[in-house]
Enzyme design. Structure first.
Site, mmCIF file in Angstrom:
data_model
loop_
_atom_site.group_PDB
_atom_site.id
_atom_site.type_symbol
_atom_site.label_atom_id
_atom_site.label_comp_id
_atom_site.label_asym_id
_atom_site.label_seq_id
_atom_site.Cartn_x
_atom_site.Cartn_y
_atom_site.Cartn_z
ATOM 1 N N GLY A 299 0.838 -1.217 0.000
ATOM 2 C CA GLY A 299 0.000 0.000 0.000
ATOM 3 C C GLY A 299 0.863 1.254 0.000
ATOM 4 O O GLY A 299 0.563 2.236 -0.697
ATOM 5 N N ASP A 300 1.941 1.226 0.769
ATOM 6 C CA ASP A 300 2.850 2.386 0.819
ATOM 7 C C ASP A 300 3.466 2.614 -0.573
ATOM 8 O O ASP A 300 3.657 3.760 -1.006
ATOM 9 C CB ASP A 300 3.983 2.142 1.832
ATOM 10 C CG ASP A 300 3.439 1.753 3.193
ATOM 11 O OD1 ASP A 300 2.347 2.227 3.541
ATOM 12 O OD2 ASP A 300 4.101 0.959 3.891
HETATM 13 O O1 LIG Z 1 1.969 -0.681 13.197
HETATM 14 P P1 LIG Z 1 1.664 0.196 12.007
HETATM 15 O O2 LIG Z 1 2.358 1.519 12.098
HETATM 16 O O3 LIG Z 1 0.201 0.307 11.733
HETATM 17 O O4 LIG Z 1 2.225 -0.551 10.722
HETATM 18 C C1 LIG Z 1 3.612 -0.728 10.598
HETATM 19 C C2 LIG Z 1 3.905 -1.636 9.443
HETATM 20 O O5 LIG Z 1 3.273 -2.912 9.548
HETATM 21 O O6 LIG Z 1 3.438 -1.031 8.263
HETATM 22 C C3 LIG Z 1 4.416 -1.085 7.244
HETATM 23 C C4 LIG Z 1 3.797 -1.575 5.981
HETATM 24 O O7 LIG Z 1 2.817 -0.688 5.550
HETATM 25 C C5 LIG Z 1 5.512 -1.982 7.783
HETATM 26 O O8 LIG Z 1 6.766 -1.586 7.260
HETATM 27 C C6 LIG Z 1 5.406 -1.817 9.255
HETATM 28 O O9 LIG Z 1 5.927 -2.876 10.002
#
Ligand SMILES: O=P(O)(O)OC[C@@]1(O)O[C@H](CO)[C@@H](O)[C@@H]1O
Length: 338
Positions: free
Chosen positions: A250-251
């Site tokens: 998604g990122d």
């Molecule tokens: O705990 P959050 O901040 O919701 O999500 C963090 C995370 O799962 O999101 C990224 C993937 O989008 C990973 O790099 C990271 O570990």
């Protein structure tokens, strides 16, 4: 300039367990360690696409030191407030038959460090894009993103918000340039079960009515949609790949979309490229490399029965030439050593 903010970054420790039996010792067949946290993933992919960005956030301890060193080694500019106590979390990604994740809570962040970060954010100004994404550590106020947006509002900054539930809804009144929830997140907000982009489109309209300018909703293997700020609806399928690790997909979509929009590309082309970036990361160990993105771009346009637009085709050609030159230089170097 594009700024990404990661309040709760992470080292993503990806394990490939052969078994996953609760209460027993399970063995992993291999492991990888990646710099993670949504904003950092976005900066990583932008860097791969030669789009400059500055990764901002809060880091702590030996894991934070490692993360910042790795960003520097990769050539990603960063501006992080460092805590005196605690450590940046290590998120466990168990990549078995079913992907299972255990994300840490992150360090406790004292108020003065939040103020320091907010102060540093004053460098973001007119014409810049600020991406607010990822979870907010427990010790920070729940309306942290809205606070940041209110503080920086009125300066001509484009906000991008990729956050779940209430965090996202609260941010809408500040009219973010882009939001990118997935179908499950949208389903939770409106209490519905939606899978396909076509089913999600009415909810994209609701999110736009609530304040978002451009709304992308990703629907995993079903494709994605964009309701753009001119009211045009776009739906793009997903290229077929072998799933390796969906973390950061998604990122990568957000990064791909911003990379193209920053270059003045039209919204539909930007969505197709965004979709390819997300799929390429899902097919990669860690955030996708440019060569994988280019392969997926070709596959996606082929699936859609369309020609790759000139600017994108040219960038792919330049990239192929650059990689061939690097490979030739490495081979020559190896030859000299032998
Ligand atoms: O705990 P959050 O901040 O919701 O999500 C963090 C995370 O799962 O999101 C990224 C993937 O989008 C990973 O790099 C990271 O570990």
């Amino acid at each position: 300039m594009i700024y990404t903010m990661t309040l709760n970054p992470a080292l993503d420790y990806v394990m490939h367990p052969l078994t996953l039996d609760m209460g027993f010792t399970n063995r992993s067949s291999s492991e990888e360690l990646h710099c993670g946290g949504n904003g950092i993933n976005i900066s990583t992919l932008l860097n791969e696409l030669d789009v400059p960005s500055i990764a901002m956030g809060i880091a702590a301890g030996f894991t934070g030191d490692y993360l910042l060193r790795r960003l520097q080694e990769k050539g990603i500019a960063s501006n992080f407030v460092c805590l005196d106590r605690g450590y940046t979390r290590i998120n466990i990604k168990l990549n078995g038959i079913v992907m299972t994740m255990v994300n840490g809570m992150g360090p406790k962040i004292p108020e003065k460090k939040v103020d320091e970060l907010l102060g540093r954010m004053d460098i973001v100004g007119a014409g810049d894009t600020l991406v607010l994404t990822g979870s907010i550590p427990n010790s920070l106020p729940e309306d942290m993103y809205s606070q940041v947006m209110r503080r920086l509002g009125g300066r001509g900054i484009q906000f991008v918000v990729d956050a779940p539930g209430q965090l996202l809804m609260e941010a809408l009144e500040m009219h973010p340039f882009l939001i990118k929830p997935n179908n499950h997140e949208v389903g939770r907000i409106y209490g519905v079960n939606i899978e396909e982009p076509e089913e999600c489109m009415p909810y994209a309209h609701k999110l736009q009515e609530a304040g978002a300018r451009n709304v992308i909703i990703s629907c995993g293997g079903h494709g994605s949609l964009l309701l753009d700020e001119n009211g045009a609806e776009h739906i793009v399928p997903t290229a077929k790949i072998k799933l390796v690790n969906a973390t950061g997909a998604g990122d990568s979509m957000v990064a791909g979309f911003l990379a193209q929009v920053t270059r003045g590309v039209d919204y539909e082309t930007a969505l197709i490229f965004a979709s390819a970036c997300g799929t390429a990361t899902a097919a990669s160990k860690g955030i996708a490399k440019r060569a994988t993105i280019d392969r997926v771009v070709s596959a996606l346009y082929k699936k859609m029965g369309r020609a790759i637009p000139g600017t994108i085709a040219q960038a792919m050609e330049n990239n192929r030439a650059r990689e061939a030159a690097v490979a030739a230089a490495e081979a020559a170097d190896q030859g000299e050593k032998n």
